[in-house]
Scaffold this active site. Structure first.
Site, PDB file in Angstrom:
ATOM      1  N   ARG A 173      65.734  -4.002  46.006  1.00  0.00           N
ATOM      2  CA  ARG A 173      65.800  -4.139  47.434  1.00  0.00           C
ATOM      3  C   ARG A 173      66.445  -5.721  47.701  1.00  0.00           C
ATOM      4  O   ARG A 173      66.603  -6.410  46.544  1.00  0.00           O
ATOM      5  CB  ARG A 173      64.385  -4.132  48.288  1.00  0.00           C
ATOM      6  CG  ARG A 173      63.764  -2.846  48.511  1.00  0.00           C
ATOM      7  CD  ARG A 173      62.443  -2.731  49.020  1.00  0.00           C
ATOM      8  NE  ARG A 173      61.650  -3.071  48.016  1.00  0.00           N
ATOM      9  CZ  ARG A 173      59.956  -3.269  48.412  1.00  0.00           C
ATOM     10  NH1 ARG A 173      59.769  -3.015  49.501  1.00  0.00           N
ATOM     11  NH2 ARG A 173      59.475  -3.590  47.192  1.00  0.00           N
ATOM     12  N   TYR A 191      57.445 -11.104  50.968  1.00  0.00           N
ATOM     13  CA  TYR A 191      55.926 -10.792  50.695  1.00  0.00           C
ATOM     14  C   TYR A 191      55.585 -11.630  49.709  1.00  0.00           C
ATOM     15  O   TYR A 191      56.114 -12.056  48.755  1.00  0.00           O
ATOM     16  CB  TYR A 191      55.962  -9.089  50.225  1.00  0.00           C
ATOM     17  CG  TYR A 191      56.398  -8.354  51.098  1.00  0.00           C
ATOM     18  CD1 TYR A 191      55.521  -7.848  52.302  1.00  0.00           C
ATOM     19  CD2 TYR A 191      57.409  -7.426  51.074  1.00  0.00           C
ATOM     20  CE1 TYR A 191      55.686  -7.048  53.091  1.00  0.00           C
ATOM     21  CE2 TYR A 191      57.723  -6.508  52.030  1.00  0.00           C
ATOM     22  CZ  TYR A 191      56.835  -6.198  53.063  1.00  0.00           C
ATOM     23  OH  TYR A 191      57.093  -5.231  53.752  1.00  0.00           O
ATOM     24  N   GLU A 251      53.242  -9.918  55.008  1.00  0.00           N
ATOM     25  CA  GLU A 251      52.095  -8.970  55.166  1.00  0.00           C
ATOM     26  C   GLU A 251      51.004  -9.718  55.924  1.00  0.00           C
ATOM     27  O   GLU A 251      50.129  -8.857  56.421  1.00  0.00           O
ATOM     28  CB  GLU A 251      51.470  -8.798  53.721  1.00  0.00           C
ATOM     29  CG  GLU A 251      50.695  -9.838  52.960  1.00  0.00           C
ATOM     30  CD  GLU A 251      51.765 -10.924  52.064  1.00  0.00           C
ATOM     31  OE1 GLU A 251      52.821 -10.494  52.051  1.00  0.00           O
ATOM     32  OE2 GLU A 251      51.014 -11.594  51.509  1.00  0.00           O
TER      33      GLU A 251
END
Ligand SMILES: NC(=O)c1ccc[n+]([C@@H]2O[C@H](COP(=O)([O-])OP(=O)(O)OC[C@H]3O[C@@H](n4cnc5c(N)ncnc54)[C@H](O)[C@@H]3O)[C@@H](O)[C@H]2O)c1
Length: 364
Positions: free
Chosen positions: A15, A94, A118
């Site tokens: 990603r 994250y 998160e």
């Protein structure tokens, strides 16, 4: 603002923090976007795609960090990246610091402002930057479950949807939140026999309305779960108690009651797992067997569908990235308490109460 996108360096992470369309949005808002060469290569984003979006390509992560004010990533920074962070940087990614003291200490030492995807919140009391990954993992859980039910994969040799004249497989989904609902949608689409178990009665009522007669719902008592596990071909663990380890809903002694070749998919493995016999696995070696029951416990399921996951994550992160870029981190957080909830570390101090408590470090 100058916004930097390094190539992810964690093993098997394809990603990337910004897609070319997201980079274009930031450029259109007057910002400069600096991308490490081949940052999106793993999911077929060429450097040229970023150049056409108005971004600038630099040769390595060192150049990205040196030339940027804000770093947008996916995974928590690795040691080499933490070493490149300075007090002037905002890091947006994250972090999952509660179980990672060395990283927390590294970020404190860097002096950077570190905002964790998160812990960003929303008015609907959900975690909007975790949601897309739960959607992906929920949908994937049925895909992998169906795959491992195949005989060649060690499974029972059962087709999830059955065929005319042969009953479909029984799928038990533990936890009817974001991941559970997305799992149910896929399982229903494949014509499986689906039951969702939850302890939140309001949630069960919503699911009953939403799915109508396409699924059954049941209160997740110990007895109901024991019976579900005994009868199911595929059990999907998708529970979450925010901030806590997942409860062990399927215990070791239940396994011998299960059908040989049935499959457990523990989506909640990133919170310790909701089956007693779960331990985290990787995409390299995703499954193992206990008492003839296949366990799939990959902690970063969305990594397997990195292209879809990157777009899904960007859809959720881009509005926040734009606000951070337009106003600067301090003003953006002052203007948006949900974004401010994302602040984990700044000025060498832990700024999130739950993270500080989990790490036994002072909260400021
Ligand atoms: N493995 C992966 O790659 C991956 C990816 C994304 C999310 N996740 C994990 O998936 C899990 C589910 O996430 P989510 O976003 O769907 O959470 P969510 O909060 O939307 O849903 C969780 C549901 O579990 C229910 N629940 C809590 N305790 C229960 C119990 N004892 N019995 C039955 N139900 C119970 C809650 O009522 C809620 O409906 C989390 O652990 C999350 O971290 C894993």
């Amino acid at each position: 603002m100058r916004i930097g996108v390094p190539k992810e360096i964690k093993n098997h992470e394809y990603r990337v923090g910004l897609t070319p369309p997201s980079a274009a949005e930031l450029v259109a808002a007057g910002h400069e976007v600096i991308v490490e060469t081949q940052a999106g290569m793993g999911i077929d984003f060429e450097d040229q795609d970023y150049v056409e979006a108005g971004a600038r390509i630099v040769p390595d992560a060192r150049a990205v960090f040196a030339e940027s004010d804000m770093i947008v990533k996916v995974k928590e920074p690795q040691a080499g990246e933490i070493a490149l962070l300075e007090p002037r940087h905002t890091l947006f990614t994250y972090l999952h610091l509660a179980a990672d003291k060395p990283q927390a200490e590294g970020l404190m030492k860097s002096g950077a402002t570190c905002i964790a995807y998160e812990t960003v919140t929303s008015d609907s009391r959900t975690l909007p930057l975790l949601k897309p990954m739960s959607e992906v993992a929920g949908r994937m859980s049925v895909q992998v479950g169906a795959h491992y039910l195949e005989k060649e994969q060690g499974g029972r040799g059962v087709l999830l949807g059955g065929v005319p004249g042969v009953a479909p497989a029984r799928v038990a989904i533990l936890g009817g939140g974001v991941a559970g609902v997305n799992a149910a949608q896929m399982a229903v689409g494949m014509r499986a026999d689906v039951t969702i178990y939850d302890i939140n009665n309001d949630r069960l009522a919503e699911l009953d309305m939403f799915f109508s007669s396409q699924i059954k719902t049941a209160y997740a008592s110990k007895a109901a779960i024991a019976a579900a596990v005994r009868n199911a071909h595929l059990v999907i663990g998708a529970v979450l108690i925010p901030g806590a380890a997942a409860p062990k809903l399927v215990t070791r002694d239940m396994l011998p009651t299960m059908k040989r070749g049935s499959v457990l998919v523990d989506i909640a493995i990133d919170q310790g797992g909701c089956f007693e016999t779960s331990h985290a696995t990787t995409h390299d070696d995703p499954v193992y067997e206990v008492d003839g029951v296949i366990h799939y416990c990959v902690a970063n399921m969305p990594g397997a569908v990195a292209r879809t996951s990157t777009f899904a994550l960007n859809n959720a992160t881009l509005p926040f990235a734009l606000r951070l870029a337009n106003l600067g981190a301090e003003k953006a957080m002052a203007a948006d308490r949900h974004l401010a909830e994302g602040l984990n570390v700044s000025g060498g101090k832990i700024r999130h109460r739950a993270v500080a408590e989990a790490l036994d470090l002072p909260f400021n």
